[in-house]
Write a protein that holds these residues in place. Structure first.
Motif, PDB file in Angstrom:
ATOM      1  N   LYS A 118       0.827  -1.198   0.000  1.00  0.00           N
ATOM      2  CA  LYS A 118       0.000   0.000   0.000  1.00  0.00           C
ATOM      3  C   LYS A 118       0.865   1.252   0.000  1.00  0.00           C
ATOM      4  CE  LYS A 118      -3.762   2.258   2.541  1.00  0.00           C
ATOM      5  NZ  LYS A 118      -4.621   2.217   3.754  1.00  0.00           N
ATOM      6  N   GLN A 119       0.520   2.187  -0.851  1.00  0.00           N
ATOM      7  CA  GLN A 119       1.104   3.530  -0.865  1.00  0.00           C
ATOM      8  C   GLN A 119      -0.039   4.523  -0.814  1.00  0.00           C
ATOM      9  OE1 GLN A 119       3.616   3.776  -4.411  1.00  0.00           O
ATOM     10  NE2 GLN A 119       5.419   3.667  -3.132  1.00  0.00           N
ATOM     11  N   GLU A 120      -0.084   5.305   0.269  1.00  0.00           N
ATOM     12  CA  GLU A 120      -1.203   6.220   0.496  1.00  0.00           C
ATOM     13  C   GLU A 120      -2.512   5.432   0.434  1.00  0.00           C
ATOM     14  OE1 GLU A 120      -0.682   9.504  -2.178  1.00  0.00           O
ATOM     15  OE2 GLU A 120       1.089  10.218  -1.103  1.00  0.00           O
ATOM     16  N   GLU A 121      -3.369   5.671  -0.540  1.00  0.00           N
ATOM     17  CA  GLU A 121      -4.642   4.939  -0.612  1.00  0.00           C
ATOM     18  C   GLU A 121      -4.695   4.015  -1.825  1.00  0.00           C
ATOM     19  OE1 GLU A 121      -6.844   4.902   1.829  1.00  0.00           O
ATOM     20  OE2 GLU A 121      -5.404   6.201   2.864  1.00  0.00           O
ATOM     21  N   GLU A 122      -3.513   3.579  -2.293  1.00  0.00           N
ATOM     22  CA  GLU A 122      -3.453   2.677  -3.441  1.00  0.00           C
ATOM     23  C   GLU A 122      -2.732   1.393  -3.055  1.00  0.00           C
ATOM     24  OE1 GLU A 122      -3.300   5.915  -7.108  1.00  0.00           O
ATOM     25  OE2 GLU A 122      -1.479   4.831  -6.523  1.00  0.00           O
ATOM     26  N   TRP A 123      -3.173   0.298  -3.638  1.00  0.00           N
ATOM     27  CA  TRP A 123      -2.528  -0.992  -3.427  1.00  0.00           C
ATOM     28  C   TRP A 123      -1.926  -1.458  -4.744  1.00  0.00           C
ATOM     29  CZ3 TRP A 123      -6.711   0.687  -0.861  1.00  0.00           C
ATOM     30  CH2 TRP A 123      -6.733   0.526   0.541  1.00  0.00           C
ATOM     31  N   ARG A 124      -0.691  -1.909  -4.687  1.00  0.00           N
ATOM     32  CA  ARG A 124       0.002  -2.319  -5.905  1.00  0.00           C
ATOM     33  C   ARG A 124       0.627  -3.709  -5.742  1.00  0.00           C
ATOM     34  NH1 ARG A 124       3.240   3.049  -8.166  1.00  0.00           N
ATOM     35  NH2 ARG A 124       1.444   4.475  -8.102  1.00  0.00           N
ATOM     36  N   PRO A 125       0.315  -4.628  -6.657  1.00  0.00           N
ATOM     37  CA  PRO A 125       0.993  -5.928  -6.633  1.00  0.00           C
ATOM     38  C   PRO A 125       2.378  -5.802  -7.267  1.00  0.00           C
ATOM     39  CG  PRO A 125      -0.664  -5.893  -8.367  1.00  0.00           C
ATOM     40  CD  PRO A 125      -0.767  -4.570  -7.655  1.00  0.00           C
ATOM     41  N   ILE A 126       3.404  -6.187  -6.532  1.00  0.00           N
ATOM     42  CA  ILE A 126       4.788  -6.077  -6.995  1.00  0.00           C
ATOM     43  C   ILE A 126       5.374  -7.489  -7.138  1.00  0.00           C
ATOM     44  CG2 ILE A 126       7.067  -5.117  -6.521  1.00  0.00           C
ATOM     45  CD1 ILE A 126       4.913  -2.975  -6.895  1.00  0.00           C
ATOM     46  N   PRO A 127       5.897  -7.839  -8.315  1.00  0.00           N
ATOM     47  CA  PRO A 127       6.538  -9.155  -8.464  1.00  0.00           C
ATOM     48  C   PRO A 127       7.627  -9.340  -7.416  1.00  0.00           C
ATOM     49  CG  PRO A 127       6.260  -8.101 -10.603  1.00  0.00           C
ATOM     50  CD  PRO A 127       5.919  -7.056  -9.564  1.00  0.00           C
ATOM     51  N   ILE A 128       7.692 -10.510  -6.834  1.00  0.00           N
ATOM     52  CA  ILE A 128       8.607 -10.756  -5.721  1.00  0.00           C
ATOM     53  C   ILE A 128      10.059 -10.533  -6.114  1.00  0.00           C
ATOM     54  CG2 ILE A 128       8.855 -13.239  -6.123  1.00  0.00           C
ATOM     55  CD1 ILE A 128       8.422 -11.561  -2.689  1.00  0.00           C
ATOM     56  N   GLU A 129      10.415 -10.806  -7.376  1.00  0.00           N
ATOM     57  CA  GLU A 129      11.809 -10.651  -7.795  1.00  0.00           C
ATOM     58  C   GLU A 129      12.236  -9.184  -7.864  1.00  0.00           C
ATOM     59  OE1 GLU A 129       9.309 -11.178 -11.574  1.00  0.00           O
ATOM     60  OE2 GLU A 129       9.458 -12.115  -9.588  1.00  0.00           O
ATOM     61  N   LYS A 130      11.278  -8.250  -7.806  1.00  0.00           N
ATOM     62  CA  LYS A 130      11.611  -6.825  -7.825  1.00  0.00           C
ATOM     63  C   LYS A 130      11.766  -6.234  -6.419  1.00  0.00           C
ATOM     64  CE  LYS A 130       9.576  -5.781 -12.333  1.00  0.00           C
ATOM     65  NZ  LYS A 130       8.650  -4.902 -13.095  1.00  0.00           N
TER      66      LYS A 130
END
Length: 218
Positions: A118-130
């Motif tokens: 989560k960043q502020e009021e947004e949720w972002r899926p991030i690939p684990i390798e990143k």
């Protein structure tokens, strides 16, 4: 409701081919356990014993769905990994619970392929390798990708159990992705520091030094 022990044992017999020998099997109907077959991981349940609130059997009976969880020792003085299934016994809702050591939950859980932060009021899926590293700070968990912080509602201890092999715990507050390590140096006090390619410096605590040396071979 009369249920013969032989009828209940049929459920246990059907499961014997695929469950580990250390597993115990419990069957619950209404508000009590009506059958228990003890394996090596024994909660010492008794037939006729009342179902505890918050147990796997309780959750299955209330929700009517398959339920699994690692339970601490609060209810039975023995931690366990339970998998519960809704069953029907002579028209009444029941629960069949497979009881295993907690380690089985880790064996069955696939490694994370991405983390949703989560960043502020947004949720972002991030690939684990990143993900370059993870941090526990002020009772909150953060992970970093491209030097951007993301908050996640999973403690480091739980994250560590499902991370790929290239993630290494170096401190009670840090887990690092080995792929992002540039070098390991000593600071002015001769403590080890992990330097990442982006310039981030992370300390290695004394208790994790043997594990870090073993994993990285130095």
């Amino acid at each position: 409701m009369e249920i013969s022990k032989e009828q209940l044992k049929q459920y246990s017999t059907l499961l014997e081919e695929w469950i580990p020998k250390e597993a115990s099997i419990a069957i619950a109907v209404g508000d009590q356990y009506v059958y228990y077959s003890a394996g090596e991981h024994d909660l010492r349940l008794k037939e006729g014993q009342k179902i505890q609130a918050g147990s796997i059997a309780d959750a299955v009976l209330k929700k009517g769905i398959r339920t699994e969880a690692v339970m601490n020792d609060t209810l039975f003085q023995v931690p366990y990994y339970g998998v519960g299934y809704p069953i029907d016994i002579q028209g009444e809702r029941g629960a069949l619970v497979i009881i295993l050591p907690p380690k089985h939950a880790l064996q069955n859980a696939a490694p994370y392929r991405f983390l949703t932060g989560k960043q502020e009021e947004e949720w972002r899926p991030i690939p684990i390798e990143k993900v370059s590293y993870m941090e526990s700070l002020q009772k909150k968990t953060w992970f970093y990708a491209n030097k951007e912080p993301y908050k996640i509602n999973i403690p480091l201890k739980e994250l560590q159990q499902r991370l790929p092999d290239n993630f290494l715990r170096i401190h009670r507050s840090y887990i690092v992705n080995v792929s992002f390590i540039d070098r390991i140096v000593r600071d002015f006090s001769s403590n080890l520091l992990v330097l990442l390619h982006d310039g981030t410096e992370l300390p290695v605590s004394q208790s994790y030094i043997p594990e870090v040396r073993s994993a990285l071979g130095f």
